[in-house]
Scaffold this active site. Structure first.
Site, PDB file in Angstrom:
ATOM      1  N   CYS A   1       9.982  24.681 -14.244  1.00  0.00           N
ATOM      2  CA  CYS A   1      11.041  25.258 -15.070  1.00  0.00           C
ATOM      3  C   CYS A   1      11.177  24.387 -16.312  1.00  0.00           C
ATOM      4  CB  CYS A   1      12.355  25.286 -14.289  1.00  0.00           C
ATOM      5  SG  CYS A   1      13.823  25.708 -15.254  1.00  0.00           S
TER       6      CYS A   1
ATOM      7  N   CYS B   1       9.025  28.992 -21.336  1.00  0.00           N
ATOM      8  CA  CYS B   1       9.737  29.276 -20.089  1.00  0.00           C
ATOM      9  C   CYS B   1       8.714  29.822 -19.106  1.00  0.00           C
ATOM     10  CB  CYS B   1      10.857  30.293 -20.324  1.00  0.00           C
ATOM     11  SG  CYS B   1      11.664  30.872 -18.810  1.00  0.00           S
TER      12      CYS B   1
END
Length: 268
Positions: A72, A186
């Protein structure tokens, strides 16, 4: 076998898991996503540090990993120093691929597509300053694209028109002033990479997956192997899933037979 944990707020980290597994066939993968607090892009730094440390310490004490991948970007840009000081297991973070983008770009104009949280972090600003100081960056921060990608993974439906609006800043300049390279900042975004490629013609779109695969290979090389005759990949979620069946079908596509609830023991 080497047991490796992949951690994300949602299922975007599965894109990293997929790329890591292509280069590392001796891994028994575990996946934990913090569904209860998804998405991370709008959370404060203190919250992310405390929440991530609690979850990672707890699951690592239960299963003893050879390495942990914080799959992440938002969490990686905030929590890595804290996690590495608290957990004595190799921890690999995922950060925007600004360095390779700067090398690839011919016109030295780079688009960075990420969550608002990732774009606001000092870590990201330092990446740009260190590796792309000779480039002009067009940064687009949007919290919804991760949700759109997550919905696509679960349902197969992709909201192309919303994506078109999100990436419009990359197309609003004259052709010669547009990015020739766009960084996906992302881990959810690779799951809509085909749509982004269609909407951003002529732009090379890159992410961190392959580089993370090589890094994991390096860090687990000298860790002790597990005596596992029948490896069993395991996937966990926190909180309550509104569409458990949909999520189960999704993780099964990545080699997980079951999807288990992970009970979080909060520190008092």
């Amino acid at each position: 076998m080497k047991r490796v944990l992949f951690f994300d707020s949602g299922v975007g980290g599965l894109s990293i898991l997929r790329d890591v597994m292509k280069l590392n066939h001796d891994i028994e993968p575990y996946y934990l996503f913090d569904n209860e607090c998804f998405p991370y892009g709008s959370k404060s730094e203190n919250f992310l540090i405390n929440r991530t440390k609690t979850l990672i310490q707890q699951i690592n004490s239960e299963f003893n990993f050879n390495a942990i991948v914080i799959a992440c970007n938002t969490a990686s840009t905030v929590t890595l120093p804290s996690l590495r000081s608290a957990i004595k297991v190799p921890i690999v973070g995922v950060v925007p691929a600004v360095k390779p983008a700067a090398k690839l770009s011919k016109n030295k104009i780079i688009g960075l597509l990420a969550t608002p949280g990732t774009l606001s972090r000092e870590y990201t600003r330092n990446l740009i300053s260190k590796f792309a100081s000779d480039c002009h960056l067009i940064c687009v921060g949007d919290a919804m694209l991760a949700v759109i990608a997550e919905t696509r993974l679960t349902t197969g439906i992709v909201d192309k028109e919303s994506i078109r609006k999100i990436v419009q800043p990359f197309l609003s300049e004259k052709v010669e002033e547009r990015p020739d390279t766009v960084v996906l900042g992302c881990t959810h975004y690779p799951f809509v990479k085909d749509v982004l490629t269609e909407l951003l013609p002529g732009m090379k779109i890159i992410d961190s997956g392959e580089a993370i695969g090589r890094r994991v290979r390096d860090v687990i090389r000298n860790t002790p192997s597990l005596d596992v005759k029948d490896p069993k990949p395991r996937a966990f979620y926190t909180g309550h899933l509104l569409d458990y069946a949909g999520r189960l079908r999704m993780v099964q596509k990545f080699g997980f037979e079951e999807l288990e609830c992970f009970t979080v023991k909060l520190n008092n």
